[in-house]
Design a protein around this motif. Sequence first.
Motif, mmCIF file in Angstrom:
data_model
loop_
_atom_site.group_PDB
_atom_site.id
_atom_site.type_symbol
_atom_site.label_atom_id
_atom_site.label_comp_id
_atom_site.label_asym_id
_atom_site.label_seq_id
_atom_site.Cartn_x
_atom_site.Cartn_y
_atom_site.Cartn_z
ATOM 1 N N ASP A 33 0.815 -1.220 0.000
ATOM 2 C CA ASP A 33 0.000 0.000 0.000
ATOM 3 C C ASP A 33 0.848 1.270 0.000
ATOM 4 O O ASP A 33 0.327 2.362 -0.181
ATOM 5 C CB ASP A 33 -0.977 -0.002 1.175
ATOM 6 C CG ASP A 33 -0.286 0.032 2.516
ATOM 7 O OD1 ASP A 33 0.828 -0.527 2.635
ATOM 8 O OD2 ASP A 33 -0.849 0.599 3.463
ATOM 9 N N GLN A 34 2.155 1.140 0.179
ATOM 10 C CA GLN A 34 3.060 2.289 0.138
ATOM 11 C C GLN A 34 3.641 2.502 -1.260
ATOM 12 O O GLN A 34 4.440 3.405 -1.460
ATOM 13 C CB GLN A 34 4.207 2.086 1.131
ATOM 14 C CG GLN A 34 3.755 2.021 2.579
ATOM 15 C CD GLN A 34 3.167 3.343 3.048
ATOM 16 O OE1 GLN A 34 3.757 4.394 2.870
ATOM 17 N NE2 GLN A 34 1.976 3.286 3.627
ATOM 18 N N ARG A 35 3.263 1.649 -2.213
ATOM 19 C CA ARG A 35 3.801 1.749 -3.571
ATOM 20 C C ARG A 35 2.679 1.841 -4.607
ATOM 21 O O ARG A 35 2.483 0.941 -5.414
ATOM 22 C CB ARG A 35 4.706 0.549 -3.851
ATOM 23 C CG ARG A 35 5.955 0.561 -2.988
ATOM 24 C CD ARG A 35 6.830 -0.625 -3.194
ATOM 25 N NE ARG A 35 7.261 -0.736 -4.586
ATOM 26 C CZ ARG A 35 7.657 -1.879 -5.135
ATOM 27 N NH1 ARG A 35 7.680 -2.983 -4.430
ATOM 28 N NH2 ARG A 35 8.031 -1.913 -6.388
ATOM 29 N N PRO A 36 1.937 2.951 -4.603
ATOM 30 C CA PRO A 36 0.912 3.125 -5.632
ATOM 31 C C PRO A 36 1.578 3.408 -6.977
ATOM 32 O O PRO A 36 2.692 3.926 -7.032
ATOM 33 C CB PRO A 36 0.106 4.323 -5.139
ATOM 34 C CG PRO A 36 1.045 5.086 -4.284
ATOM 35 C CD PRO A 36 1.989 4.080 -3.680
ATOM 36 N N ILE A 37 0.893 3.043 -8.040
ATOM 37 C CA ILE A 37 1.416 3.256 -9.383
ATOM 38 C C ILE A 37 0.257 3.644 -10.295
ATOM 39 O O ILE A 37 -0.880 3.253 -10.054
ATOM 40 C CB ILE A 37 2.139 1.992 -9.910
ATOM 41 C CG1 ILE A 37 2.840 2.267 -11.235
ATOM 42 C CG2 ILE A 37 1.177 0.820 -10.016
ATOM 43 C CD1 ILE A 37 3.757 1.139 -11.685
ATOM 44 N N THR A 38 0.555 4.427 -11.307
ATOM 45 C CA THR A 38 -0.428 4.754 -12.334
ATOM 46 C C THR A 38 0.110 4.227 -13.650
ATOM 47 O O THR A 38 1.228 4.565 -14.046
ATOM 48 C CB THR A 38 -0.656 6.276 -12.418
ATOM 49 O OG1 THR A 38 -1.107 6.740 -11.140
ATOM 50 C CG2 THR A 38 -1.691 6.614 -13.465
ATOM 51 N N LEU A 39 -0.676 3.381 -14.299
ATOM 52 C CA LEU A 39 -0.279 2.770 -15.566
ATOM 53 C C LEU A 39 -1.247 3.200 -16.657
ATOM 54 O O LEU A 39 -2.459 3.165 -16.466
ATOM 55 C CB LEU A 39 -0.311 1.245 -15.455
ATOM 56 C CG LEU A 39 0.613 0.605 -14.423
ATOM 57 C CD1 LEU A 39 0.257 -0.857 -14.228
ATOM 58 C CD2 LEU A 39 2.060 0.735 -14.874
ATOM 59 N N THR A 40 -0.708 3.589 -17.799
ATOM 60 C CA THR A 40 -1.530 3.903 -18.964
ATOM 61 C C THR A 40 -1.104 2.958 -20.071
ATOM 62 O O THR A 40 0.089 2.883 -20.408
ATOM 63 C CB THR A 40 -1.349 5.372 -19.404
ATOM 64 O OG1 THR A 40 -1.732 6.216 -18.316
ATOM 65 C CG2 THR A 40 -2.201 5.684 -20.608
ATOM 66 N N GLY A 41 -2.072 2.225 -20.602
ATOM 67 C CA GLY A 41 -1.735 1.257 -21.633
ATOM 68 C C GLY A 41 -2.962 0.741 -22.347
ATOM 69 O O GLY A 41 -4.078 1.209 -22.144
ATOM 70 N N THR A 42 -2.741 -0.263 -23.187
ATOM 71 C CA THR A 42 -3.765 -0.847 -24.029
ATOM 72 C C THR A 42 -4.295 -2.133 -23.400
ATOM 73 O O THR A 42 -3.515 -3.011 -23.034
ATOM 74 C CB THR A 42 -3.182 -1.158 -25.422
ATOM 75 O OG1 THR A 42 -2.622 0.036 -25.954
ATOM 76 C CG2 THR A 42 -4.254 -1.681 -26.357
ATOM 77 N N VAL A 43 -5.598 -2.234 -23.310
ATOM 78 C CA VAL A 43 -6.235 -3.436 -22.766
ATOM 79 C C VAL A 43 -6.072 -4.570 -23.774
ATOM 80 O O VAL A 43 -6.448 -4.428 -24.941
ATOM 81 C CB VAL A 43 -7.733 -3.192 -22.486
ATOM 82 C CG1 VAL A 43 -8.415 -4.469 -22.028
ATOM 83 C CG2 VAL A 43 -7.914 -2.085 -21.471
ATOM 84 N N THR A 44 -5.504 -5.667 -23.318
ATOM 85 C CA THR A 44 -5.386 -6.836 -24.189
ATOM 86 C C THR A 44 -6.405 -7.908 -23.825
ATOM 87 O O THR A 44 -6.835 -8.676 -24.674
ATOM 88 C CB THR A 44 -3.974 -7.451 -24.127
ATOM 89 O OG1 THR A 44 -3.675 -7.816 -22.783
ATOM 90 C CG2 THR A 44 -2.944 -6.457 -24.638
ATOM 91 N N LYS A 45 -6.793 -7.943 -22.545
ATOM 92 C CA LYS A 45 -7.767 -8.940 -22.104
ATOM 93 C C LYS A 45 -8.341 -8.513 -20.761
ATOM 94 O O LYS A 45 -7.635 -7.928 -19.939
ATOM 95 C CB LYS A 45 -7.091 -10.311 -21.967
ATOM 96 C CG LYS A 45 -8.028 -11.434 -21.591
ATOM 97 C CD LYS A 45 -7.279 -12.761 -21.524
ATOM 98 C CE LYS A 45 -8.222 -13.865 -21.094
ATOM 99 N NZ LYS A 45 -7.536 -15.137 -20.940
ATOM 100 N N VAL A 46 -9.622 -8.808 -20.547
ATOM 101 C CA VAL A 46 -10.258 -8.617 -19.249
ATOM 102 C C VAL A 46 -10.889 -9.946 -18.881
ATOM 103 O O VAL A 46 -11.619 -10.529 -19.661
ATOM 104 C CB VAL A 46 -11.337 -7.508 -19.277
ATOM 105 C CG1 VAL A 46 -11.982 -7.358 -17.908
ATOM 106 C CG2 VAL A 46 -10.741 -6.189 -19.728
#
Length: 149
Positions: A33-46
């Motif tokens: 919980d001390q390492r939040p990240i924001t990722l922007t990318g392309t959805v390949t699968k859900v």
Amino acid sequence: MKKLKLLCSLGACLLGVWIPMSAHHSFQAEYDDQRPITLTGTVTKVSPDNPHGWIYLDVKNDKGKIISWALELPPPNVLQRNGFNTSVYKTMEEAHEQITVTAFLAKDGAKHAWAAGLTRGDGKTVITLGGLPPQPFSAKPKGDRKVTQ
């Protein structure tokens, strides 16, 4: 004889309930919980599976190399309550939509994280996935906890 059958049945039921519960992991055990990240990318699968689904995302790093991320989701019923239903994830997957996900990194350093929220490609649609801790789990209580009289 009836008591033995009853005890065996009860034991089998308890074992059937205990096995899935013992296999379940906690957020604190796997994610930081001390390492939040924001990722922007392309959805390949859900994959909105039970007990936890996954979003698979291809993200370009600083050098332009594509890194594949696996983002763990809350259970399907939590997703549904927060507006992340079948039509939404199918549309995202089929269109290979560009999304931004806020997440918490895995403690083991692998390229997976706990997805807490996502912003769809239009930049306006924000879906809270129900996994964002209200405060860091490692936060210490403030003030003196002693009872004063």
